[in-house]
Design a protein around this motif. Structure first.
Motif: not given
Length: 417
Positions: A167, A339, A412, A416
């Motif tokens: 992450r 996520d 990414y 998100t």
């Protein structure tokens, strides 16, 4: 084979003090050491530090002079144990190389704990922190490459642990209220859950302390900034893990549990160690901890007027903690939970947070000048054309993190929002 420390003869307390030459142990060979011998040394240093600090806190909150004397004696011996363990790390091993070892501890230790956690909520707590430490290993590995070290990070880890994005650290920064979890209760918690929680509190606290002290040692401003940013996440992780411990236990109950915990981990290290000389140290310390446990056990009877068997009805040790590769587990986890963030004590996708959630205000504040953990990857790509990874099991399982140039992170981030 089961091992019961309460049924074993340890080393009497009066015979446990060692002289300086005995404590100044021969360090391991940084070029030849097994990666998991290094991780065991780092872990047990953290375990001893936690035990020592818990003893100091206990001494500050009790009035019984006899108890203070017992605590002081055992604490002095554990200070010696901590020195012998920490002195296994050789002086020629650079801070960044030791840092890679710290993050390998965080990854493979937390993965083992998560895989061996009987409580579903606690398992989620461990999985959540695991993906963040997994990313830290990747960021530090890129810094190590930029620093011109003679070795690559994968040579430190022995390629037992993959080095790929987890992450992304830039997204790990959360408001402090969202790093507090639901505590377990000793009455309702499985014994393994208690041992798991104590292990990760100590390990993460040790990492936090290490970065607090060595993070300002590099001369490169970006390297200093990288340590600074990740050190803040380690503080979050200590809050994250310590909040799962039972806050209602007495000082004596905590002492007994920590001594039993040390017996479990030294026994685990002893049965798993491949270096004969280091194994002797684990065995010696285990025999010392047996006596520490019995000392705490008797003091709980006197001070709390309770039978410690209420706390630990079964003191047999059957399952050792094992450092081992967790590559498949981590790949499955990063694909499923990359996520996630936290909302109070629960874990939710970032996209599920309301627009006014404190997460976004906190992110905007701390990342206003950019994120050093992203900058270090950018600098590595500028210098070498791509980031540094050790992808032994194939391409990254998350498509947005598969590309090794800047665009992968941008994709990414867009996904998100």
């Amino acid at each position: 084979m089961a091992f019961d420390p309460m049924e074993e003869r340890g080393v009497p307390l009066e015979r446990q003090l060692r002289n300086w030459s005995e404590l100044n142990v021969t360090p391991y060979d940084t070029q030849a050491v097994h990666p998991y011998t290094r991780t065991r040394a780092i872990l047990m240093n953290g375990i001893e530090v936690e035990s020592i600090m818990n003893s100091h806190q206990t001494a500050r909150h009790v009035t019984d002079v006899g108890l203070k004397q017992k605590l002081a004696l055992v604490r002095r011996i554990e200070q010696q144990q901590q020195k012998a363990v920490n002195w296994l790390i050789p002086g020629e091993e650079s801070n960044i190389a030791v840092t890679i070892g710290y993050e390998q501890v965080a990854v493979d230790l937390t993965a083992w704990v998560a895989r061996n956690e009987p409580d579903p909520y606690l398992k989620q707590v461990y999985d959540f922190g695991l993906l963040e430490d997994f990313d830290h290993l990747y960021r530090y590995a890129n810094l190590m490459d930029l620093m011109g070290e003679s070795r690559k990070a994968a040579e430190i880890t022995g390629e037992l642990t993959e080095i790929i994005p987890g992450r992304p650290t830039i997204f790990e920064h959360r408001h402090p209220h969202d790093d507090l979890r639901r505590p377990m209760t000793k009455v309702g918690a499985d014994r393994q859950s208690v041992l798991n929680g104590l292990t990760l509190v100590a390990a993460e606290q040790q990492t936090m302390n290490y970065y607090m002290n060595v993070g300002n040692r590099p001369t490169d401003p970006l390297a200093r900034a990288l340590y600074l940013e990740i050190a803040q996440i380690e503080e979050q992780h200590v809050s994250h893990y310590e909040s799962i411990l039972d806050p209602t236990l007495s000082w004596m109950a905590n002492w007994v549990l920590r001594e039993f915990h040390e017996c479990w981990l030294y026994w685990s290290c002893m049965v798993e160690e491949v270096d004969p000389k280091v194994r002797q140290l684990w065995e010696l310390h285990l025999n010392m901890e047996i006596e520490h446990l019995k000392t705490a056990w008797e003091m709980m009877k006197v001070i709390d007027r309770r039978d410690p068997r209420e706390l630990l009805p079964d003191t047999r040790l059957v399952t050792p903690m094992v450092f081992e590769p967790n590559k498949a587990y981590l790949r499955q986890l990063v694909a499923k939970e990359v996520d996630l963030t936290a909302y109070d004590s629960e874990f939710v996708p970032i996209t599920a947070l309301p627009e006014e959630h404190r997460y976004f205000a906190y992110q905007a504040q701390v990342n206003a000048g950019g994120s050093p953990t992203e900058m270090v990857i950018d600098r590595h790509r500028e210098a070498f054309g791509e980031d540094y990874r050790s992808e032994t099991e194939g391409p990254h399982p998350v498509g947005a993190l598969r590309e090794r140039d800047r665009q992968g992170v941008l994709d990414y981030a867009q996904a998100t929002q």
